[in-house]
Design a protein around this motif. Structure first.
Motif, PDB file in Angstrom:
ATOM      1  N   LEU A 286       0.536  -1.184  -0.457  1.00 29.49           N
ATOM      2  CA  LEU A 286      -0.180   0.827   0.150  1.00 29.49           C
ATOM      3  C   LEU A 286       0.534   1.039  -0.102  1.00 29.49           C
ATOM      4  O   LEU A 286       0.483   2.482  -0.411  1.00 29.49           O
ATOM      5  N   ARG A 290       1.287   0.012  -4.384  1.00 27.29           N
ATOM      6  CA  ARG A 290       1.306  -1.064  -5.964  1.00 27.29           C
ATOM      7  C   ARG A 290      -0.519  -1.811  -6.040  1.00 27.29           C
ATOM      8  O   ARG A 290      -0.367  -2.297  -6.702  1.00 27.29           O
ATOM      9  N   ILE A 291      -0.544  -1.597  -4.485  1.00 29.89           N
ATOM     10  CA  ILE A 291      -2.541  -1.897  -4.488  1.00 29.89           C
ATOM     11  C   ILE A 291      -2.868  -0.959  -4.029  1.00 29.89           C
ATOM     12  O   ILE A 291      -2.299   0.387  -3.444  1.00 29.89           O
ATOM     13  N   GLY A 292      -4.272  -0.871  -4.970  1.00 26.69           N
ATOM     14  CA  GLY A 292      -5.190   0.911  -3.861  1.00 26.69           C
ATOM     15  C   GLY A 292      -5.614   0.067  -2.922  1.00 26.69           C
ATOM     16  O   GLY A 292      -5.738  -1.688  -2.718  1.00 26.69           O
ATOM     17  N   MET A 294      -8.821  -0.474  -2.324  1.00 30.63           N
ATOM     18  CA  MET A 294     -10.303  -0.404  -2.666  1.00 30.63           C
ATOM     19  C   MET A 294      -9.987  -2.204  -3.660  1.00 30.63           C
ATOM     20  O   MET A 294     -10.450  -3.193  -2.956  1.00 30.63           O
ATOM     21  N   ASP A 295      -8.842  -2.674  -3.680  1.00 28.58           N
ATOM     22  CA  ASP A 295      -7.812  -4.199  -3.967  1.00 28.58           C
ATOM     23  C   ASP A 295      -7.985  -4.235  -2.702  1.00 28.58           C
ATOM     24  O   ASP A 295      -8.312  -5.474  -2.264  1.00 28.58           O
ATOM     25  N   TYR A 296      -7.694  -4.060  -1.425  1.00 27.83           N
ATOM     26  CA  TYR A 296      -7.572  -4.279  -0.310  1.00 27.83           C
ATOM     27  C   TYR A 296      -9.029  -4.699   0.173  1.00 27.83           C
ATOM     28  O   TYR A 296      -8.557  -5.855   0.416  1.00 27.83           O
ATOM     29  N   TYR A 297      -9.463  -4.017  -0.091  1.00 29.63           N
ATOM     30  CA  TYR A 297     -11.142  -4.459   1.079  1.00 29.63           C
ATOM     31  C   TYR A 297     -11.428  -5.651  -0.137  1.00 29.63           C
ATOM     32  O   TYR A 297     -12.603  -5.907   0.214  1.00 29.63           O
ATOM     33  N   ASN A 298     -11.225  -5.539  -1.398  1.00 25.96           N
ATOM     34  CA  ASN A 298     -12.411  -6.661  -2.254  1.00 25.96           C
ATOM     35  C   ASN A 298     -10.921  -8.003  -1.995  1.00 25.96           C
ATOM     36  O   ASN A 298     -12.051  -8.909  -1.279  1.00 25.96           O
ATOM     37  N   MET A 299     -10.205  -8.239  -1.419  1.00 19.68           N
ATOM     38  CA  MET A 299      -9.241  -8.454  -0.716  1.00 19.68           C
ATOM     39  C   MET A 299      -9.910  -9.617   0.679  1.00 19.68           C
ATOM     40  O   MET A 299     -10.490 -10.361   0.398  1.00 19.68           O
TER      41      MET A 299
END
Length: 330
Positions: A286, A290-292, A294-299
């Protein structure tokens, strides 16, 4: 006091004279026809040899017709022998027509054997009973044998020959050999004289002071089944060996199980360690963009959904509800 002292002196002198000059024995020898000089008797006193121990056996031997002289008897006495017993043995052997010279009889007596008993045993054989001899036949059955051995003294081998204990030991060894070579113990029970013939043919009296005339089996009893006991002991030993080997394998399996548990704990520790690195890796990703977010919440949503599905699958199918709607009445 003069005459009294003289009488006393004469009495003492006569007593000393009669002590050194046994007139009674000398007269007895002359009456029996035995030539023994008076000075010979005095010499015996001086050599500390009791004249009666020589003269009386000499008279006995002379009356029995034996050719024995004073010097032989006195020499045997001085050597520590029993003169009277030797003379009795010579007389008994002479009456039984057994050749026994004085020199051999004296040697037997000086060797510590009873020469008179040996002569009597030559005339009247002696029966020796063996102790119980335990022997095992080839089929494993134990037999307890008791034998009676009839022996006769061998005068020629009394000096240097073995005694009764050797004869009994050899007979026992022969019984054990004969029974041990039998295939079945019933053969021995049926023909116990086979033991006697076999043992007697071995010449067990060689080198002994006796001559074995016969060996008679007095009693034969059946003992234990030695073969079965040995097989049982062998089986028990093999069972213990197998149990020991099985216990060794079990211990090795337990040790291996403990090693695998320890290895599993080690792997779990590594998994936990790896899982502890995930949040750090996410924060780094983060931070570096490298990831956003939203990507973290989706995961996280995917992980929660997966966990929910796993929980539902472990719970199993839902139970049917008991509050069913009632069917309409027709």
């Amino acid at each position: 006091m003069g005459p009294l002292f003289l009488v006393l002196l004469v009495v003492v002198g006569i007593a000393i004279f009669l002590h050194f000059v046994p007139l009674g024995l000398w007269i007895s020898a002359i009456a029996a026809g035995v030539r023994v000089g008076i000075f010979t008797l005095v010499g015996m006193r001086l050599r500390r040899v009791p004249p009666s121990n020589i003269v009386l056996p000499l008279i006995k031997a002379n009356k029995a017709g034996l050719e024995v002289n004073v010097n032989q008897l006195e020499a045997h006495y001085l050597a520590g022998g029993n003169v009277d017993r030797v003379v009795d043995a010579l007389i008994a052997a002479h009456r039984a027509e057994i050749p026994l010279p004085f020199a051999r009889a004296a040697a037997i007596d000086l060797a510590g054997r009873n020469v008179l008993e040996a002569v009597q045993m030559s005339v009247n054989p002696k029966v020796i009973e063996t102790p119980v001899v335990a022997a095992v036949a080839k089929n494993g059955i134990e037999l307890k044998v008791k034998a009676r051995v009839t022996v006769r003294a061998n005068i020629d081998r009394l000096v240097g020959g073995a005694g009764e204990a050797t004869v009994l030991a050899r007979v026992g060894e022969g019984i054990i050999t004969t029974v041990g070579s039998s295939v079945d113990h019933k053969d021995v029970l049926a023909n116990p004289d086979h033991i006697s013939r076999t043992v007697l043919s071995k010449g067990l009296d060689a080198g002994t002071a006796f001559e074995i005339l016969s060996i008679d089996i007095a009693d034969v009893d059946v003992g234990r089944n030695i073969g079965a006991e040995l097989m049982t002991d062998q089986a028990e030993a093999e069972k213990r060996i197998a149990q020991a080997k099985a216990e060794e394998r079990r211990a090795m399996a337990v040790a291996q199980e403990q090693e695998m548990k320890a290895y599993t704990q080690e792997m779990q520790a590594k998994v936990v360690e790896a899982q502890a690195e995930v949040p750090h890796a996410l924060s780094v990703a983060l931070t570096e963009g490298r990831i956003g977010v939203m990507d973290y919440y989706n995961m996280n949503n995917i992980m929660a959904d997966t966990q929910m599905r796993e929980t539902i699958s472990k719970a199993g199918p839902a139970a049917p509800s008991s509050n069913r709607p009632e069917e309409p009445r027709k």
